[in-house]
Design a protein around this motif. Structure first.
Motif, PDB file in Angstrom:
ATOM      1  N   ALA A 332      56.673 -51.929 -20.204  1.00  0.00           N
ATOM      2  CA  ALA A 332      55.780 -51.132 -20.611  1.00  0.00           C
ATOM      3  C   ALA A 332      54.931 -51.738 -21.812  1.00  0.00           C
ATOM      4  N   LEU A 333      55.953 -51.895 -22.914  1.00  0.00           N
ATOM      5  CA  LEU A 333      55.273 -52.575 -24.289  1.00  0.00           C
ATOM      6  C   LEU A 333      54.709 -53.867 -23.999  1.00  0.00           C
ATOM      7  N   ARG A 334      55.041 -54.711 -23.116  1.00  0.00           N
ATOM      8  CA  ARG A 334      54.392 -55.964 -22.898  1.00  0.00           C
ATOM      9  C   ARG A 334      52.936 -55.703 -22.272  1.00  0.00           C
ATOM     10  N   GLN A 335      52.816 -54.708 -21.321  1.00  0.00           N
ATOM     11  CA  GLN A 335      51.502 -54.445 -20.779  1.00  0.00           C
ATOM     12  C   GLN A 335      50.463 -53.877 -21.915  1.00  0.00           C
ATOM     13  N   LEU A 336      51.153 -52.975 -22.663  1.00  0.00           N
ATOM     14  CA  LEU A 336      50.330 -52.573 -23.700  1.00  0.00           C
ATOM     15  C   LEU A 336      49.663 -53.512 -24.970  1.00  0.00           C
ATOM     16  N   ALA A 337      50.745 -54.420 -25.112  1.00  0.00           N
ATOM     17  CA  ALA A 337      50.437 -55.483 -26.254  1.00  0.00           C
ATOM     18  C   ALA A 337      49.279 -56.325 -25.527  1.00  0.00           C
ATOM     19  N   ILE A 338      49.498 -56.896 -24.307  1.00  0.00           N
ATOM     20  CA  ILE A 338      48.567 -57.747 -23.698  1.00  0.00           C
ATOM     21  C   ILE A 338      47.201 -56.969 -23.575  1.00  0.00           C
ATOM     22  N   GLY A 339      47.060 -55.688 -23.059  1.00  0.00           N
ATOM     23  CA  GLY A 339      45.642 -54.705 -23.013  1.00  0.00           C
ATOM     24  C   GLY A 339      45.236 -54.585 -24.386  1.00  0.00           C
ATOM     25  N   TYR A 340      45.823 -54.318 -25.090  1.00  0.00           N
ATOM     26  CA  TYR A 340      45.324 -54.060 -26.605  1.00  0.00           C
ATOM     27  C   TYR A 340      44.771 -55.261 -27.125  1.00  0.00           C
ATOM     28  N   GLY A 341      45.502 -56.292 -26.957  1.00  0.00           N
ATOM     29  CA  GLY A 341      45.226 -57.641 -27.592  1.00  0.00           C
ATOM     30  C   GLY A 341      43.895 -58.248 -27.048  1.00  0.00           C
ATOM     31  N   ALA A 342      43.518 -58.015 -25.675  1.00  0.00           N
ATOM     32  CA  ALA A 342      42.362 -58.535 -25.044  1.00  0.00           C
ATOM     33  C   ALA A 342      41.163 -57.680 -25.686  1.00  0.00           C
ATOM     34  N   ALA A 343      41.494 -56.216 -25.864  1.00  0.00           N
ATOM     35  CA  ALA A 343      40.390 -55.445 -26.089  1.00  0.00           C
ATOM     36  C   ALA A 343      40.314 -55.520 -27.548  1.00  0.00           C
ATOM     37  N   ALA A 344      41.075 -55.775 -28.292  1.00  0.00           N
ATOM     38  CA  ALA A 344      40.885 -56.295 -29.820  1.00  0.00           C
ATOM     39  C   ALA A 344      39.954 -57.469 -30.095  1.00  0.00           C
ATOM     40  N   VAL A 345      40.219 -58.696 -29.211  1.00  0.00           N
ATOM     41  CA  VAL A 345      39.291 -59.738 -29.352  1.00  0.00           C
ATOM     42  C   VAL A 345      38.072 -59.650 -29.015  1.00  0.00           C
ATOM     43  N   THR A 346      37.578 -58.812 -27.829  1.00  0.00           N
ATOM     44  CA  THR A 346      36.214 -58.627 -27.464  1.00  0.00           C
ATOM     45  C   THR A 346      35.579 -57.623 -28.240  1.00  0.00           C
ATOM     46  N   TYR A 347      36.334 -56.695 -28.896  1.00  0.00           N
ATOM     47  CA  TYR A 347      35.771 -55.832 -30.176  1.00  0.00           C
ATOM     48  C   TYR A 347      35.474 -56.457 -31.325  1.00  0.00           C
ATOM     49  N   LEU A 348      36.153 -57.606 -31.849  1.00  0.00           N
ATOM     50  CA  LEU A 348      35.686 -58.091 -33.024  1.00  0.00           C
ATOM     51  C   LEU A 348      34.579 -59.076 -32.447  1.00  0.00           C
ATOM     52  N   LEU A 349      34.517 -59.613 -31.288  1.00  0.00           N
ATOM     53  CA  LEU A 349      33.187 -60.186 -31.047  1.00  0.00           C
ATOM     54  C   LEU A 349      32.070 -59.441 -31.133  1.00  0.00           C
ATOM     55  N   GLY A 350      32.085 -58.253 -30.610  1.00  0.00           N
ATOM     56  CA  GLY A 350      31.096 -57.501 -30.435  1.00  0.00           C
ATOM     57  C   GLY A 350      30.587 -57.208 -31.831  1.00  0.00           C
ATOM     58  N   LEU A 351      31.404 -56.833 -32.999  1.00  0.00           N
ATOM     59  CA  LEU A 351      31.221 -56.732 -34.146  1.00  0.00           C
ATOM     60  C   LEU A 351      30.470 -57.807 -34.806  1.00  0.00           C
ATOM     61  N   ALA A 352      30.908 -59.069 -34.461  1.00  0.00           N
ATOM     62  CA  ALA A 352      30.422 -60.262 -35.147  1.00  0.00           C
ATOM     63  C   ALA A 352      28.846 -60.420 -34.636  1.00  0.00           C
ATOM     64  N   PHE A 353      28.648 -59.929 -33.312  1.00  0.00           N
ATOM     65  CA  PHE A 353      27.271 -60.376 -32.603  1.00  0.00           C
ATOM     66  C   PHE A 353      26.381 -59.150 -32.945  1.00  0.00           C
ATOM     67  N   GLY A 354      26.733 -57.805 -33.341  1.00  0.00           N
ATOM     68  CA  GLY A 354      26.169 -56.734 -33.466  1.00  0.00           C
ATOM     69  C   GLY A 354      26.312 -56.083 -34.750  1.00  0.00           C
ATOM     70  N   VAL A 355      26.130 -54.924 -34.889  1.00  0.00           N
ATOM     71  CA  VAL A 355      26.142 -53.967 -36.112  1.00  0.00           C
ATOM     72  C   VAL A 355      27.664 -52.988 -36.005  1.00  0.00           C
ATOM     73  N   THR A 356      27.306 -51.777 -36.355  1.00  0.00           N
ATOM     74  CA  THR A 356      28.621 -51.014 -36.516  1.00  0.00           C
ATOM     75  C   THR A 356      28.285 -50.001 -35.633  1.00  0.00           C
ATOM     76  N   LEU A 357      29.477 -49.233 -35.090  1.00  0.00           N
ATOM     77  CA  LEU A 357      29.435 -48.212 -34.153  1.00  0.00           C
ATOM     78  C   LEU A 357      28.518 -47.152 -34.451  1.00  0.00           C
ATOM     79  N   ALA A 358      27.800 -46.681 -33.594  1.00  0.00           N
ATOM     80  CA  ALA A 358      26.847 -45.417 -33.978  1.00  0.00           C
ATOM     81  C   ALA A 358      27.686 -44.076 -34.150  1.00  0.00           C
TER      82      ALA A 358
END
Length: 358
Positions: A332-358
């Motif tokens: 369960a913890l492994r699945q959580l770490a993998i899922g959150y890790g992928a989400a964190a990468v794309t979120y940071l990429l979104g911040l790098a190419f965009g602005v801040t959350l509305a």
């Protein structure tokens, strides 16, 4: 070692063993009650073996203790599940329980009891493996589909949302990702399973290579032995098996050697795998979209999506761990770490190419 030499701590430990053995025997009896044939017989014999262990502790205690302790929480949970959940879930947990024998360091346990516990682990593993094989194809597609939906759509909506676009665009992107991903997963799973089954059809021993010709083969020099040797059977054993098959054919009896090996059971059905993959991907992919679907925006939507997806990832990971005989918590913890890790990468990429959350 006789009971009079035992301390009060020893007697308390024996009483606990007694309670656990009774509860484990009850688990196997309850499972056996819902089965038939060989599996029922095996489960009943496991219960009988636990009964022998119970009798050993009763003898040492000199009879029923005045205060019987409760069985361990794990064993009580197994007993509760045995009458309510599928056998495969209970056997998977029982496999883990049997792997941790309490008697390895117990001087009052007999060598036969220690050996029993180790053998029980292998017996339960074999019983659980039957259910795993029946589930493997469809279950694999279902679990992978749900996890892919959870992770990919969470990453998508967080990455899009981090650029600062309108909430409606985040919602539409999530729905589009759900549909596209579900269709892609279903198509890919169908092709994968169908291709694997076709490969097995070409590889498995077939039943059409010429049974009707067996009576005409020379019993001393025939090609049937080569068939067996091609399957990996040693030469002498192949010749002997071929002689028996030809003798059966001459006697007018159907040969017993030609049935295909049922490896398809492990692969599963292509349509079932595709349907499961589509449905479970969609069910997983809709969860990250729910906050925007219900009108949340900005940080509250992101936090809600993370919490919902995190709970779902913990659930699927624990289920995989349970059915594979491994630790549900670690999976369960492994699945959580993998899922959150992928989400964190794309979120940071979104911040790098965009602005801040509305």
């Amino acid at each position: 070692m006789s009971a009079p030499t035992a301390t009060s701590a020893d007697r308390r430990r024996w009483a606990q063993y007694l309670a656990d053995e009774r509860a484990e025997a009850n688990v196997y009896r309850r499972l056996a009650a819902s089965k038939e044939g060989e599996m029922r017989a095996i489960l009943e014999q496991l219960a009988a073996a636990e009964g022998r262990h119970e009798a050993h502790w009763l003898t040492l205690l000199g009879g029923e203790p005045k205060r019987m302790p409760r069985a361990s929480l794990r064993t009580r949970m197994l007993g509760w599940m045995a009458g309510r959940l599928g056998t495969i879930f209970v056997l998977a947990l029982a496999q883990q329980a049997e792997a941790r024998s309490p008697y390895d360091g117990e001087r009052y346990a007999t060598p036969a009891m220690r050996a029993d516990e180790k053998v029980h682990h292998e017996v339960v593993r074999g019983l659980a493996a039957r259910g795993r094989r029946r589930l493997s194809g469809t279950f694999r597609a279902a679990v992978f589909g749900a996890n892919d939906g959870l992770v990919s759509n969470l990453a998508l909506v967080l990455g899009i949302g981090a650029t600062g676009v309108a909430p409606q665009l985040v919602l539409f992107s999530g729905i589009a990702g759900l549909l596209a991903g579900a269709l892609s997963m279903a198509a890919g799973e169908f092709v994968s399973v169908r291709s694997q089954r076709e490969m097995l059809d070409a590889t498995d021993p077939g039943s059409t290579y010429g049974d009707t010709a067996l009576p005409d083969l020379d019993i001393d020099s025939n090609e049937l032995a080569l068939v067996y040797r091609a399957r990996g059977i040693p030469e002498e054993a192949a010749i002997e098996r071929a002689r028996k098959a030809i003798a059966e054919a001459h006697a007018g009896r159907a040969p017993v050697h030609t049935g295909p090996i049922d490896t398809h059971e492990v692969v599963g059905g292509a349509w079932r795998a595709a349907g499961s993959s589509f449905l479970f991907f969609a069910s997983g992919a809709v969860i990250p979209v729910l906050p925007w679907l219900f009108g949340l925006t900005g940080v509250p939507a992101v936090v809600t999506a993370l919490v919902l997806v995190g709970l779902a990832l913990l659930g699927t990971g624990a289920t995989v761990g349970l059915l594979s005989g491994a630790s549900p918590l670690k999976r369960a913890l492994r699945q959580l770490a993998i899922g959150y890790g992928a989400a964190a990468v794309t979120y940071l990429l979104g911040l790098a190419f965009g602005v801040t959350l509305a």
